[in-house]
Motif scaffolding. Structure first.
Motif, PDB file in Angstrom:
ATOM      1  N   GLN A 160      40.340  45.944  29.053  1.00  0.00           N
ATOM      2  CA  GLN A 160      41.025  46.085  30.336  1.00  0.00           C
ATOM      3  C   GLN A 160      41.074  44.712  30.995  1.00  0.00           C
ATOM      4  N   ALA A 161      42.158  44.426  31.670  1.00  0.00           N
ATOM      5  CA  ALA A 161      42.296  43.138  32.340  1.00  0.00           C
ATOM      6  C   ALA A 161      43.060  43.325  33.639  1.00  0.00           C
ATOM      7  N   ALA A 162      42.807  42.452  34.573  1.00  0.00           N
ATOM      8  CA  ALA A 162      43.505  42.508  35.854  1.00  0.00           C
ATOM      9  C   ALA A 162      43.575  41.098  36.428  1.00  0.00           C
ATOM     10  N   ARG A 163      44.530  40.873  37.254  1.00  0.00           N
ATOM     11  CA  ARG A 163      44.650  39.596  37.955  1.00  0.00           C
ATOM     12  C   ARG A 163      43.561  39.508  39.025  1.00  0.00           C
ATOM     13  N   THR A 164      43.285  38.302  39.489  1.00  0.00           N
ATOM     14  CA  THR A 164      42.211  38.118  40.467  1.00  0.00           C
ATOM     15  C   THR A 164      42.501  38.803  41.796  1.00  0.00           C
ATOM     16  N   TYR A 165      43.767  39.047  42.118  1.00  0.00           N
ATOM     17  CA  TYR A 165      44.087  39.699  43.383  1.00  0.00           C
ATOM     18  C   TYR A 165      44.060  41.226  43.291  1.00  0.00           C
ATOM     19  N   VAL A 166      43.734  41.768  42.109  1.00  0.00           N
ATOM     20  CA  VAL A 166      43.543  43.212  41.967  1.00  0.00           C
ATOM     21  C   VAL A 166      42.090  43.510  42.324  1.00  0.00           C
TER      22      VAL A 166
ATOM     23  N   GLU B 245      38.111  49.948  38.626  1.00  0.00           N
ATOM     24  CA  GLU B 245      36.924  50.397  37.905  1.00  0.00           C
ATOM     25  C   GLU B 245      37.189  50.398  36.400  1.00  0.00           C
ATOM     26  N   HIS B 246      36.397  49.653  35.665  1.00  0.00           N
ATOM     27  CA  HIS B 246      36.494  49.658  34.206  1.00  0.00           C
ATOM     28  C   HIS B 246      35.528  50.705  33.690  1.00  0.00           C
ATOM     29  N   LEU B 247      36.056  51.748  33.076  1.00  0.00           N
ATOM     30  CA  LEU B 247      35.224  52.850  32.610  1.00  0.00           C
ATOM     31  C   LEU B 247      35.158  52.891  31.090  1.00  0.00           C
ATOM     32  N   HIS B 248      35.151  51.736  30.459  1.00  0.00           N
ATOM     33  CA  HIS B 248      34.975  51.583  29.019  1.00  0.00           C
ATOM     34  C   HIS B 248      35.994  52.365  28.194  1.00  0.00           C
ATOM     35  N   GLY B 249      37.215  52.473  28.712  1.00  0.00           N
ATOM     36  CA  GLY B 249      38.288  53.095  27.952  1.00  0.00           C
ATOM     37  C   GLY B 249      38.325  54.610  28.007  1.00  0.00           C
ATOM     38  N   TYR B 250      37.347  55.225  28.654  1.00  0.00           N
ATOM     39  CA  TYR B 250      37.328  56.686  28.691  1.00  0.00           C
ATOM     40  C   TYR B 250      38.296  57.239  29.732  1.00  0.00           C
TER      41      TYR B 250
ATOM     42  N   GLU C  65      42.346  55.055  41.910  1.00  0.00           N
ATOM     43  CA  GLU C  65      42.189  55.608  43.256  1.00  0.00           C
ATOM     44  C   GLU C  65      41.605  54.591  44.238  1.00  0.00           C
ATOM     45  N   THR C  66      40.741  53.722  43.758  1.00  0.00           N
ATOM     46  CA  THR C  66      40.092  52.753  44.641  1.00  0.00           C
ATOM     47  C   THR C  66      40.664  51.350  44.480  1.00  0.00           C
ATOM     48  N   THR C  67      41.783  51.218  43.830  1.00  0.00           N
ATOM     49  CA  THR C  67      42.361  49.903  43.530  1.00  0.00           C
ATOM     50  C   THR C  67      43.417  49.511  44.551  1.00  0.00           C
ATOM     51  N   TRP C  68      43.414  48.242  44.926  1.00  0.00           N
ATOM     52  CA  TRP C  68      44.422  47.718  45.837  1.00  0.00           C
ATOM     53  C   TRP C  68      44.726  46.274  45.461  1.00  0.00           C
TER      54      TRP C  68
END
Length: 71
Positions: A44-50, A54-59, A64-67
């Motif tokens: 999983q990867a995201a930009r620094t402004y994300v 929550e990284h849940l190990h692919g499961y 919901e908590t991302t902005w």
């Protein structure tokens, strides 16, 4: 993308082909186009402004908590 692929097809030398290939890979990586083609569940990867991702190990992928925190 078409222009970058055309540069690879039309390359006259190996050096020109390699440079065009590097430019193509850089464009794909910067625009994260691979994520729409294939999914690797343990990566999983995201930009620094994300924020709040929550990284849940692919499961499960939870947004919901991302902005986005952009200036």
């Amino acid at each position: 993308m078409d222009v970058l692929l055309d540069r690879m097809k039309e390359a006259a030398t190996e050096e020109t082909f390699q440079q065009a290939g590097h430019d193509f890979q850089r464009y794909v990586a910067e625009n994260m186009m691979l994520t729409s083609i294939a999914s690797v569940p343990f990566l999983q990867a995201a930009r620094t402004y994300v924020k709040g991702y929550e990284h849940l190990h692919g499961y499960k992928i939870r947004f919901e908590t991302t902005w986005l925190e952009k200036p």
